[in-house]
Design an enzyme around this catalytic site. Structure first.
Site, PDB file in Angstrom:
ATOM      1  N   HIS A  17      -4.497   1.255   8.210  1.00  0.00           N
ATOM      2  CA  HIS A  17      -4.964   0.997   6.840  1.00  0.00           C
ATOM      3  C   HIS A  17      -6.461   0.711   6.808  1.00  0.00           C
ATOM      4  CE1 HIS A  17      -4.727  -0.131   2.609  1.00  0.00           C
ATOM      5  NE2 HIS A  17      -5.678  -0.997   2.936  1.00  0.00           N
ATOM      6  N   HIS A  67      -8.387   8.284   2.166  1.00  0.00           N
ATOM      7  CA  HIS A  67      -7.733   9.598   2.271  1.00  0.00           C
ATOM      8  C   HIS A  67      -8.704  10.698   1.920  1.00  0.00           C
ATOM      9  CE1 HIS A  67      -7.065   8.048  -1.823  1.00  0.00           C
ATOM     10  NE2 HIS A  67      -7.141   9.305  -2.239  1.00  0.00           N
ATOM     11  N   THR A 114      -7.676   6.086  -6.811  1.00  0.00           N
ATOM     12  CA  THR A 114      -6.515   5.409  -7.403  1.00  0.00           C
ATOM     13  C   THR A 114      -5.624   4.768  -6.340  1.00  0.00           C
ATOM     14  OG1 THR A 114      -5.234   7.456  -7.438  1.00  0.00           O
ATOM     15  CG2 THR A 114      -6.486   6.913  -9.427  1.00  0.00           C
ATOM     16  N   ASN A 129     -12.570  10.242  -2.649  1.00  0.00           N
ATOM     17  CA  ASN A 129     -12.944   9.402  -3.789  1.00  0.00           C
ATOM     18  C   ASN A 129     -13.044   7.960  -3.303  1.00  0.00           C
ATOM     19  OD1 ASN A 129     -12.824  11.597  -5.572  1.00  0.00           O
ATOM     20  ND2 ASN A 129     -10.631  11.311  -5.880  1.00  0.00           N
ATOM     21  N   HIS A 182      -8.733  14.610   0.444  1.00  0.00           N
ATOM     22  CA  HIS A 182      -7.996  15.680  -0.223  1.00  0.00           C
ATOM     23  C   HIS A 182      -8.447  17.006   0.388  1.00  0.00           C
ATOM     24  CE1 HIS A 182      -6.902  13.257  -3.964  1.00  0.00           C
ATOM     25  NE2 HIS A 182      -7.887  12.533  -3.482  1.00  0.00           N
ATOM     26  N   CYS A 202       0.863  -1.191   0.000  1.00  0.00           N
ATOM     27  CA  CYS A 202       0.000   0.000   0.000  1.00  0.00           C
ATOM     28  C   CYS A 202       0.898   1.239   0.000  1.00  0.00           C
ATOM     29  CB  CYS A 202      -0.918   0.013   1.215  1.00  0.00           C
ATOM     30  SG  CYS A 202      -1.818   1.572   1.403  1.00  0.00           S
ATOM     31  N   GLY A 252     -13.287   7.360  -8.769  1.00  0.00           N
ATOM     32  CA  GLY A 252     -11.970   7.831  -9.200  1.00  0.00           C
ATOM     33  C   GLY A 252     -10.867   7.577  -8.193  1.00  0.00           C
ATOM     34  N   ASP A 306       0.107  16.437  -1.916  1.00  0.00           N
ATOM     35  CA  ASP A 306      -0.139  15.592  -3.080  1.00  0.00           C
ATOM     36  C   ASP A 306       0.980  15.824  -4.103  1.00  0.00           C
ATOM     37  OD1 ASP A 306      -2.993  14.177  -4.353  1.00  0.00           O
ATOM     38  OD2 ASP A 306      -1.346  14.674  -5.724  1.00  0.00           O
TER      39      ASP A 306
HETATM   40  P1  AMP Z   1      -7.283   9.365  -5.365  1.00  0.00           P
HETATM   41  O1  AMP Z   1      -7.321   9.517  -6.861  1.00  0.00           O
HETATM   42  O2  AMP Z   1      -8.430  10.014  -4.651  1.00  0.00           O
HETATM   43  O3  AMP Z   1      -7.081   7.923  -4.957  1.00  0.00           O
HETATM   44  O4  AMP Z   1      -6.031  10.187  -4.890  1.00  0.00           O
HETATM   45  C1  AMP Z   1      -4.745   9.689  -4.863  1.00  0.00           C
HETATM   46  C2  AMP Z   1      -3.825  10.871  -4.860  1.00  0.00           C
HETATM   47  O5  AMP Z   1      -2.544  10.431  -4.457  1.00  0.00           O
HETATM   48  C3  AMP Z   1      -3.668  11.545  -6.229  1.00  0.00           C
HETATM   49  O6  AMP Z   1      -4.112  12.902  -6.136  1.00  0.00           O
HETATM   50  C4  AMP Z   1      -2.159  11.444  -6.505  1.00  0.00           C
HETATM   51  O7  AMP Z   1      -1.631  12.588  -7.118  1.00  0.00           O
HETATM   52  C5  AMP Z   1      -1.592  11.250  -5.105  1.00  0.00           C
HETATM   53  N1  AMP Z   1      -0.331  10.556  -5.031  1.00  0.00           N
HETATM   54  C6  AMP Z   1       0.048   9.431  -5.703  1.00  0.00           C
HETATM   55  N2  AMP Z   1       1.300   9.067  -5.355  1.00  0.00           N
HETATM   56  C7  AMP Z   1       1.728   9.977  -4.439  1.00  0.00           C
HETATM   57  C8  AMP Z   1       2.934  10.155  -3.689  1.00  0.00           C
HETATM   58  N3  AMP Z   1       3.974   9.307  -3.781  1.00  0.00           N
HETATM   59  N4  AMP Z   1       3.021  11.217  -2.851  1.00  0.00           N
HETATM   60  C9  AMP Z   1       1.999  12.091  -2.746  1.00  0.00           C
HETATM   61  N5  AMP Z   1       0.827  11.961  -3.400  1.00  0.00           N
HETATM   62  C10 AMP Z   1       0.688  10.930  -4.239  1.00  0.00           C
HETATM   63 ZN    ZN Z   2      -2.514   1.521   3.518  1.00  0.00          ZN
END
Ligand code: AMP
Ligand code: ZN
Length: 113
Positions: A46, A99, A94, A86, A101, A4, A92, A30
């Protein structure tokens, strides 16, 4: 558990730009900011996403939301900000670690709520 990304950020094995930390919560910038201020707030435990919340772990959401105004003040978001979560494919999401934002530092679009 499978790898993760955010658990690795929390345990320090992957670097991050930390903006806040307490016993329950970690927050960092971010990597691909969508606004002048774009911070991710995560529970240290987690939880995959909002669908995994229940009466036992929902206190961690409260801990995140207690941290959010502290972070907002620290980041100078005196004129407001947006908090987004999200969940799942259509939402959306990822990274599969719950988390929130925090987006701010400019007048945000009135689209998408
Ligand atoms: P989500 O699309 O809501 O799952 O948000 C995941 C966020 O994590 C996205 O806005 C990415 O830009 C951010 N993200 C991915 N990898 C990293 C990282 N190594 N450090 C900081 N943010 C990250
Ligand atoms: Zn985790």
């Amino acid at each position: 558990m499978d790898f993760c990304l955010f658990c690795s950020i929390i345990d320090g094995s992957i670097p991050s730009a930390k903006v806040y930390e307490d016993e329950y919560v970690y927050a960092f910038r971010d990597i691909n900011p969508q606004a002048p201020v774009h911070v991710l707030v995560v529970p240290k435990t987690h939880i995959s996403n909002t669908n995994e919340l229940n009466a036992e772990n929902s206190v961690l959401v409260a801990k995140c939301f207690e941290a959010i105004p502290v972070i907002a003040a620290q980041e100078g978001l005196t004129n407001g900000y947006r908090v987004i979560n999200n969940c799942g494919e259509d939402g959306g999401q990822t990274v599969k670690h719950l988390h929130f934002h925090i987006l701010g530092g400019k007048k945000l679009s009135e689209q998408m709520v």
